[in-house]
Design a protein around this motif. Structure first.
Motif, PDB file in Angstrom:
ATOM      1  N   GLU A 192       0.823  -1.215   0.000  1.00  0.00           N
ATOM      2  CA  GLU A 192       0.000   0.000   0.000  1.00  0.00           C
ATOM      3  C   GLU A 192       0.855   1.262   0.000  1.00  0.00           C
ATOM      4  O   GLU A 192       0.487   2.271  -0.615  1.00  0.00           O
ATOM      5  N   ARG A 193       1.973   1.224   0.696  1.00  0.00           N
ATOM      6  CA  ARG A 193       2.825   2.413   0.785  1.00  0.00           C
ATOM      7  C   ARG A 193       3.350   2.816  -0.588  1.00  0.00           C
ATOM      8  O   ARG A 193       3.349   3.998  -0.958  1.00  0.00           O
ATOM      9  N   ALA A 194       3.773   1.831  -1.391  1.00  0.00           N
ATOM     10  CA  ALA A 194       4.255   2.121  -2.740  1.00  0.00           C
ATOM     11  C   ALA A 194       3.116   2.546  -3.656  1.00  0.00           C
ATOM     12  O   ALA A 194       3.281   3.444  -4.501  1.00  0.00           O
ATOM     13  N   LEU A 195       1.949   1.933  -3.495  1.00  0.00           N
ATOM     14  CA  LEU A 195       0.790   2.318  -4.298  1.00  0.00           C
ATOM     15  C   LEU A 195       0.410   3.774  -4.044  1.00  0.00           C
ATOM     16  O   LEU A 195       0.097   4.524  -4.980  1.00  0.00           O
ATOM     17  N   GLU A 196       0.429   4.184  -2.793  1.00  0.00           N
ATOM     18  CA  GLU A 196       0.078   5.562  -2.455  1.00  0.00           C
ATOM     19  C   GLU A 196       1.044   6.556  -3.092  1.00  0.00           C
ATOM     20  O   GLU A 196       0.655   7.672  -3.464  1.00  0.00           O
ATOM     21  N   ARG A 197       2.308   6.148  -3.250  1.00  0.00           N
ATOM     22  CA  ARG A 197       3.322   7.031  -3.827  1.00  0.00           C
ATOM     23  C   ARG A 197       3.467   6.854  -5.336  1.00  0.00           C
ATOM     24  O   ARG A 197       4.243   7.563  -5.972  1.00  0.00           O
ATOM     25  N   ASP A 198       2.723   5.862  -5.906  1.00  0.00           N
ATOM     26  CA  ASP A 198       2.788   5.567  -7.331  1.00  0.00           C
ATOM     27  C   ASP A 198       4.222   5.258  -7.771  1.00  0.00           C
ATOM     28  O   ASP A 198       4.690   5.722  -8.815  1.00  0.00           O
ATOM     29  N   VAL A 199       4.923   4.455  -6.946  1.00  0.00           N
ATOM     30  CA  VAL A 199       6.280   4.012  -7.260  1.00  0.00           C
ATOM     31  C   VAL A 199       6.315   2.494  -7.191  1.00  0.00           C
ATOM     32  O   VAL A 199       5.474   1.862  -6.552  1.00  0.00           O
ATOM     33  N   ARG A 200       7.294   1.912  -7.828  1.00  0.00           N
ATOM     34  CA  ARG A 200       7.387   0.450  -7.861  1.00  0.00           C
ATOM     35  C   ARG A 200       7.610  -0.121  -6.467  1.00  0.00           C
ATOM     36  O   ARG A 200       7.024  -1.122  -6.088  1.00  0.00           O
ATOM     37  N   ASP A 254      11.736   0.807  -0.650  1.00  0.00           N
ATOM     38  CA  ASP A 254      13.152   0.549  -0.348  1.00  0.00           C
ATOM     39  C   ASP A 254      13.795  -0.450  -1.305  1.00  0.00           C
ATOM     40  O   ASP A 254      14.950  -0.299  -1.677  1.00  0.00           O
ATOM     41  N   GLU A 255      13.061  -1.483  -1.681  1.00  0.00           N
ATOM     42  CA  GLU A 255      13.575  -2.486  -2.609  1.00  0.00           C
ATOM     43  C   GLU A 255      12.395  -3.227  -3.222  1.00  0.00           C
ATOM     44  O   GLU A 255      11.274  -3.179  -2.711  1.00  0.00           O
ATOM     45  N   ASP A 256      12.650  -3.921  -4.317  1.00  0.00           N
ATOM     46  CA  ASP A 256      11.600  -4.638  -5.031  1.00  0.00           C
ATOM     47  C   ASP A 256      11.029  -5.742  -4.136  1.00  0.00           C
ATOM     48  O   ASP A 256      11.736  -6.672  -3.754  1.00  0.00           O
ATOM     49  N   LEU A 257       9.753  -5.634  -3.802  1.00  0.00           N
ATOM     50  CA  LEU A 257       9.115  -6.634  -2.948  1.00  0.00           C
ATOM     51  C   LEU A 257       9.201  -8.021  -3.569  1.00  0.00           C
ATOM     52  O   LEU A 257       9.385  -9.024  -2.848  1.00  0.00           O
ATOM     53  N   ASN A 258       9.096  -8.099  -4.898  1.00  0.00           N
ATOM     54  CA  ASN A 258       9.114  -9.408  -5.553  1.00  0.00           C
ATOM     55  C   ASN A 258      10.525  -9.935  -5.778  1.00  0.00           C
ATOM     56  O   ASN A 258      10.747 -10.816  -6.606  1.00  0.00           O
ATOM     57  N   ARG A 259      11.480  -9.376  -5.066  1.00  0.00           N
ATOM     58  CA  ARG A 259      12.830  -9.950  -4.998  1.00  0.00           C
ATOM     59  C   ARG A 259      13.262 -10.078  -3.536  1.00  0.00           C
ATOM     60  O   ARG A 259      14.418 -10.405  -3.263  1.00  0.00           O
ATOM     61  N   ALA A 260      12.333  -9.839  -2.598  1.00  0.00           N
ATOM     62  CA  ALA A 260      12.677  -9.740  -1.177  1.00  0.00           C
ATOM     63  C   ALA A 260      12.234 -10.937  -0.339  1.00  0.00           C
ATOM     64  O   ALA A 260      12.492 -10.970   0.865  1.00  0.00           O
ATOM     65  N   ASP A 298      12.648  -8.171  11.032  1.00  0.00           N
ATOM     66  CA  ASP A 298      13.458  -7.156  11.705  1.00  0.00           C
ATOM     67  C   ASP A 298      14.286  -6.317  10.739  1.00  0.00           C
ATOM     68  O   ASP A 298      15.150  -5.541  11.165  1.00  0.00           O
ATOM     69  N   ALA A 299      14.029  -6.449   9.453  1.00  0.00           N
ATOM     70  CA  ALA A 299      14.812  -5.727   8.451  1.00  0.00           C
ATOM     71  C   ALA A 299      14.514  -4.232   8.486  1.00  0.00           C
ATOM     72  O   ALA A 299      13.427  -3.802   8.883  1.00  0.00           O
ATOM     73  N   GLU A 300      15.473  -3.425   8.063  1.00  0.00           N
ATOM     74  CA  GLU A 300      15.237  -1.993   7.919  1.00  0.00           C
ATOM     75  C   GLU A 300      14.350  -1.700   6.711  1.00  0.00           C
ATOM     76  O   GLU A 300      13.578  -0.746   6.713  1.00  0.00           O
ATOM     77  N   SER A 301      14.446  -2.530   5.680  1.00  0.00           N
ATOM     78  CA  SER A 301      13.689  -2.330   4.451  1.00  0.00           C
ATOM     79  C   SER A 301      12.197  -2.588   4.666  1.00  0.00           C
ATOM     80  O   SER A 301      11.799  -3.621   5.209  1.00  0.00           O
ATOM     81  N   HIS A 302      11.377  -1.649   4.223  1.00  0.00           N
ATOM     82  CA  HIS A 302       9.923  -1.821   4.281  1.00  0.00           C
ATOM     83  C   HIS A 302       9.495  -3.083   3.547  1.00  0.00           C
ATOM     84  O   HIS A 302       8.686  -3.881   4.062  1.00  0.00           O
TER      85      HIS A 302
END
Length: 285
Positions: A50-58, A61-67, A73-77
């Motif tokens: 939702e956070r990326a959708l709200e900002r209209d960005v892919r 912090d990093e590609d969710l579909n590679r995470a 406990d990661a720093e990356s959203h």
């Protein structure tokens, strides 16, 4: 992450919004849930990033579909979100909705084509099925029961319409909706990814070939500025476009059969009949 469940302990899920710049999936889910039909078995719908959708960005912090599998406990959203999403989808037959810059019509991707995935994909309105094999690291598709669909060209109205049709077809294929609400079973070609096609930095990139159409040896298939890339051996372009990825044009693939062959092969093996594995073929047809 937004989750809406119907019934207790759903074993079927639809996931949209893994990438924030692919609105066709969330639009399809929201259209269905504006006036939900009577579901015949429990199901859940997830709008992931939702956070990326709200900002209209892919991604943030990093590609969710590679995470995946993620880390709570990661720093990356996205890495934290990947962990939560996997837990939400545990045990579910899952449809993940995407869009692409490479191909205008829907096609499906699975980690491995087997009887179960072949049966579901045969009920989807797709042009082809792609087995990702060794190229699914960090992606949701590498987890059991997941079918990804590329709904069409990113940001297009056609992709949004295709996404709605794909959701309905998947829900019918998994018994969530009546069978007659879905898509008639059909046969399509199956491809397997065999390698990435690298793309050098340049001011202009072009692709000269069509996805899923065989490229013969010696044929120029892409260029970076004035440098042409020529096929050294025959291959099928898959997810190939000029601008879709930063460092690759897309993937090379081989055609390994028709979807019906995988269903038939599994039935033969379960009945004790001998059969040759379709997935063991190495020739490009």
């Amino acid at each position: 992450m937004r989750v809406r469940e119907f019934g207790d302990d759903p074993e079927v899920a639809v996931v949209a919004g893994i990438h924030g710049d692919e609105p066709c999936g969330p639009d399809a889910v929201e259209a269905l849930l504006d006036d939900p039909p009577d579901f015949q078995r429990p199901v859940k719908f997830v709008v992931a990033n939702e956070r990326a959708l709200e900002r209209d960005v892919r991604y943030v912090d990093e590609d969710l579909n590679r995470a995946f599998p993620g880390d709570p406990d990661a720093e990356s959203h996205e890495r934290r979100l990947a962990h939560r999403l996997l837990a939400e989808l545990d045990g579910c037959a899952t449809l993940a909705l995407h869009s692409t810059q490479s191909y205008a019509h829907p096609f499906a991707l699975v980690d491995t084509v087997d009887h179960e995935t072949a049966g579901r994909c045969a009920r989807l309105p797709v042009d082809a099925v792609v087995e990702t094999a060794d190229y699914a690291e960090g992606r949701l598709i590498s987890y059991p029961g997941t079918v990804e669909v590329e709904c069409g060209l990113q940001w297009s109205e056609e992709a949004a319409a295709n996404a709605r049709e794909l959701v309905t077809a998947f829900l019918a294929a998994t018994g969530v909706l009546p069978e007659d609400a879905g898509y008639e079973r059909h046969d399509v070609p199956v491809f397997r990814l065999t390698g990435k096609v690298s793309k050098a930095p340049a001011s202009r990139h072009e692709v000269f070939v069509e996805n899923f159409e065989r490229v013969e040896p010696g044929v120029p298939f892409a260029s970076a500025d004035d440098t042409e890339h020529v096929a050294q051996e025959a291959f099928y372009p898959i997810l190939m476009s000029a601008e879709g990825y930063e460092d690759v044009f897309g993937y090379a693939g081989e055609r390994i059969g028709e979807l019906s062959e995988f269903e038939r092969e599994e039935r033969q093996e379960s009945g004790g009949a001998s059969s040759t594995s379709v997935r063991s073929r190495s020739s490009i047809q």
